[in-house]
Design an enzyme around this catalytic site. Structure first.
Site, mmCIF file in Angstrom:
data_model
loop_
_atom_site.group_PDB
_atom_site.id
_atom_site.type_symbol
_atom_site.label_atom_id
_atom_site.label_comp_id
_atom_site.label_asym_id
_atom_site.label_seq_id
_atom_site.Cartn_x
_atom_site.Cartn_y
_atom_site.Cartn_z
ATOM 1 N N LYS A 126 15.686 -4.514 0.738
ATOM 2 C CA LYS A 126 14.212 -4.573 0.742
ATOM 3 C C LYS A 126 13.789 -5.519 1.858
ATOM 4 O O LYS A 126 14.575 -6.381 2.259
ATOM 5 C CB LYS A 126 13.709 -5.091 -0.619
ATOM 6 C CG LYS A 126 12.272 -4.747 -0.924
ATOM 7 C CD LYS A 126 12.088 -3.357 -1.487
ATOM 8 C CE LYS A 126 10.631 -3.003 -1.609
ATOM 9 N NZ LYS A 126 10.402 -1.770 -2.372
ATOM 10 N N ASP A 166 6.139 0.333 1.174
ATOM 11 C CA ASP A 166 5.884 -0.313 -0.123
ATOM 12 C C ASP A 166 4.440 -0.800 -0.008
ATOM 13 O O ASP A 166 3.669 -0.269 0.815
ATOM 14 C CB ASP A 166 6.883 -1.458 -0.360
ATOM 15 C CG ASP A 166 6.846 -1.999 -1.797
ATOM 16 O OD1 ASP A 166 7.489 -1.411 -2.677
ATOM 17 O OD2 ASP A 166 6.152 -3.011 -2.058
HETATM 18 P P1 NDP Z 1 -0.225 0.315 -1.878
HETATM 19 O O1 NDP Z 1 -0.345 -0.784 -0.900
HETATM 20 O O2 NDP Z 1 -0.449 1.711 -1.433
HETATM 21 O O3 NDP Z 1 -1.213 0.059 -3.116
HETATM 22 C C1 NDP Z 1 -1.126 -1.104 -3.877
HETATM 23 C C2 NDP Z 1 -2.252 -1.119 -4.896
HETATM 24 O O4 NDP Z 1 -2.027 -2.180 -5.809
HETATM 25 C C3 NDP Z 1 -3.619 -1.347 -4.286
HETATM 26 O O5 NDP Z 1 -4.592 -0.715 -5.074
HETATM 27 C C4 NDP Z 1 -3.754 -2.862 -4.355
HETATM 28 O O6 NDP Z 1 -5.099 -3.302 -4.409
HETATM 29 C C5 NDP Z 1 -3.070 -3.159 -5.671
HETATM 30 N N1 NDP Z 1 -2.436 -4.494 -5.598
HETATM 31 C C6 NDP Z 1 -1.462 -4.898 -4.751
HETATM 32 N N2 NDP Z 1 -1.165 -6.182 -4.928
HETATM 33 C C7 NDP Z 1 -1.973 -6.606 -5.905
HETATM 34 C C8 NDP Z 1 -2.141 -7.850 -6.548
HETATM 35 N N3 NDP Z 1 -1.416 -8.927 -6.206
HETATM 36 N N4 NDP Z 1 -3.075 -7.909 -7.531
HETATM 37 C C9 NDP Z 1 -3.815 -6.833 -7.870
HETATM 38 N N5 NDP Z 1 -3.698 -5.621 -7.296
HETATM 39 C C10 NDP Z 1 -2.789 -5.522 -6.332
HETATM 40 O O7 NDP Z 1 1.235 0.139 -2.513
HETATM 41 P P2 NDP Z 1 2.100 1.217 -3.322
HETATM 42 O O8 NDP Z 1 1.218 2.105 -4.109
HETATM 43 O O9 NDP Z 1 3.069 1.804 -2.380
HETATM 44 O O10 NDP Z 1 2.940 0.274 -4.309
HETATM 45 C C11 NDP Z 1 2.482 -0.085 -5.606
HETATM 46 C C12 NDP Z 1 3.648 -0.536 -6.465
HETATM 47 O O11 NDP Z 1 4.614 0.535 -6.551
HETATM 48 C C13 NDP Z 1 4.427 -1.738 -5.927
HETATM 49 O O12 NDP Z 1 4.903 -2.502 -7.017
HETATM 50 C C14 NDP Z 1 5.618 -1.103 -5.225
HETATM 51 O O13 NDP Z 1 6.722 -1.981 -5.134
HETATM 52 C C15 NDP Z 1 5.895 0.058 -6.172
HETATM 53 N N6 NDP Z 1 6.677 1.145 -5.610
HETATM 54 C C16 NDP Z 1 6.247 1.818 -4.489
HETATM 55 C C17 NDP Z 1 6.976 2.862 -3.993
HETATM 56 C C18 NDP Z 1 6.486 3.693 -2.857
HETATM 57 O O14 NDP Z 1 7.097 4.739 -2.590
HETATM 58 N N7 NDP Z 1 5.393 3.339 -2.184
HETATM 59 C C19 NDP Z 1 8.281 3.238 -4.581
HETATM 60 C C20 NDP Z 1 8.605 2.529 -5.807
HETATM 61 C C21 NDP Z 1 7.824 1.511 -6.265
HETATM 62 P P3 NDP Z 1 -5.793 -3.859 -3.068
HETATM 63 O O15 NDP Z 1 -5.972 -2.648 -2.196
HETATM 64 O O16 NDP Z 1 -7.054 -4.468 -3.526
HETATM 65 O O17 NDP Z 1 -4.828 -4.852 -2.490
#
Ligand code: NDP
Length: 446
Positions: A126, A166
């Site tokens: 990662k 991510d």
């Molecule tokens: P994105 O950046 O596309 O979206 C993240 C979302 O979560 C946004 O809506 C963001 O809100 C919110 N968010 C992020 N950090 C925080 C925080 N500290 N507090 C509150 N809200 C938060 O990321 P992904 O959708 O790709 O990833 C989301 C989760 O899924 C993560 O845990 C990631 O590790 C996991 N994941 C992702 C994969 C992938 O293929 N992308 C694969 C497997 C797991 P805002 O826009 O306001 O920051």
């Protein structure tokens, strides 16, 4: 915890001070694998557990870049190459101001077992940076990504280490990163990074895979209990890549998603989230959720700075970030009639929250299993790149669905085998661990 494992855990705490998310991720796995040591004394004899807790390699580097005002900015970049027993290191890059070594290590550690669980030839790694893309222009994001890759390129490769996206790293960032890799190396090495755009070597369904896969996994859990998404009221946290495609698939499977969130609050939409509007606001305009509520008119309301888990639902799909469901949130969800939880995010439920769900008999799909569809489809992207082929959307989605069904089945079977029927946490940790441990034993002292 088993006595031997407890002493290994103490050592992890001592050797990795202050890395609380990494401690939490290690603890969860060690708490599950005690019974495995009884059946497999060879793992302890060869110190497999001590080895698996220590990354093979950790890289920390400076990322200087110039913003739109002409000012030099300095960020910190990370890549933790945790375990390559099963294949090249594989795992995403996170760009978020909260990123430090402890976050990257927790994510890398989880990734080892998740990747093992897919049954595909990928190791665990990662990376990321404390760079915050929010509010930055495309030019600034490109400048940052080019500088980040100017260091990272020497550590990665199709057979070495294959990053992906991510939090904060989507199609735009992957494009800039791959472009810079290609420019520096003079090689069109498509398999060096996944999550690429369809125009330059990406794979169908990779964008949708984590969300779709998580919905498929929960559908399997519901099926095992004689029910389905059909007619269920669902809450999804986040509104990024994982959340959006989780919502899309749940709606196709007959559920109604009534709420989703971002870091400023949540939106409640009793008629069901309007996906086209959500994509427009969050993906096309990179806007805030409050705008969704404004445009949706009377159907929806925006609730600032509150937890989305206060919204009553039958299924909860945490898809934002780590530790977003506390013990208290979990208790609220259970009181409100929640029967299933699918972790789209990595480690979104605290240990107290997991206990509440398991004690209440909620079908709880841990991230290692439930969100493995993203990395599994990345492995399929690597496979297509290696054979210079590209599969149709329908074929790729079918492969994803089969993989999720297989992971679900193996979690249940392993949990049964170890006398913990229905416990997907134990099933996922034990099955993922055994695969990695067996490969490490076979490879000798690595
Ligand atoms: P994105 O950046 O596309 O979206 C993240 C979302 O979560 C946004 O809506 C963001 O809100 C919110 N968010 C992020 N950090 C925080 C925080 N500290 N507090 C509150 N809200 C938060 O990321 P992904 O959708 O790709 O990833 C989301 C989760 O899924 C993560 O845990 C990631 O590790 C996991 N994941 C992702 C994969 C992938 O293929 N992308 C694969 C497997 C797991 P805002 O826009 O306001 O920051």
């Amino acid at each position: 915890m088993h006595e031997k494992l407890s002493s290994i855990y103490d050592n992890v705490l001592r050797r990795n001070p202050g890395e609380i998310e990494f401690h939490q991720a290690v603890r969860e796995v060690l708490e599950s694998i005690g019974p495995v040591l009884g059946k497999h004394p060879e793992y302890a004899e060869s110190k497999i557990i001590e080895r698996v807790c220590e990354p093979e390699r950790q890289i920390i580097f400076r990322v200087p870049w110039v913003d739109d005002q002409g000012q030099v900015q300095i960020n910190r970049g990370f890549r933790v190459e945790f375990n390559s027993a099963l294949g090249p290191y594989k795992g995403g890059l996170r760009f978020h101001p909260s990123v430090y070594l402890g976050i990257v290590k927790f994510l890398g550690f989880e990734q080892i077992f998740k990747n093992g669980l897919t049954g595909l030839p990928i190791g665990g790694g990662k990376g990321g940076s404390d760079f915050d893309p929010k509010g930055r222009s495309d030019r600034e994001v490109m400048s940052f990504c080019q500088s980040f890759m100017t260091e990272l390129y020497r550590h990665i490769g199709e057979y070495t280490d294959v990053p992906a996206g991510d939090i904060g790293v989507g199609g735009r960032e992957i494009g800039y990163l791959f472009g810079q890799y290609k420019r520096i190396t003079n090689r069109y090495e498509s398999g060096v990074i996944t999550g690429k755009g369809l125009a330059y070597g990406g794979a169908q369904v990779r964008t949708e895979a984590t969300g779709y896969g998580c919905a498929f996994f929960v559908e399997e859990m519901l099926k095992a209990r004689g029910t389905s998404f059909d007619g269920k009221r669902v809450v999804v946290s986040g509104s990024g890549n994982v959340a959006i495609y989780t919502i899309e698939k749940i709606e196709q499977l007959g559920g109604t998603v009534v709420a989703c969130s971002d870091s400023s609050g949540y939106v409640l939409d009793e008629k069901g989230i309007d996906l086209a509007l959500l994509k427009q606001v969050k993906q096309d305009e990179r806007g805030r959720l409050a705008t969704y509520a404004e445009r949706r008119g009377g159907h929806a309301s925006f609730v600032a700075e509150r937890s989305v888990w206060e919204v009553p639902c039958q299924v909860a799909m945490p898809s934002a970030t780590q530790n977003e469901i506390t013990g208290r949130d979990a208790a609220t969800l259970v009181e409100n009639g929640c029967v299933a939880v699918g972790e789209g995010a990595n480690m979104p439920t605290t240990p107290e929250g997991i206990k509440v769900f398991l004690d209440a008999g909620v079908a709880f799909g841990p991230g290692k299993a439930a969100n493995a569809g993203g990395v599994a489809t990345s492995a399929l992207e690597m496979q297509q790149n290696a054979s210079r082929d590209s599969w149709t959307f329908e074929f790729s989605e079918r492969r994803l669905q089969d993989i999720m069904s297989d992971i679900h089945g193996r979690c249940l079977q392993t949990a049964d085998e170890y006398g913990m029927p229905g416990n997907y946490v134990a099933g996922a940790n034990i099955d993922g661990f055994r695969r990695v441990a067996d490969a490490m034993l076979a490879l000798g002292l690595i």
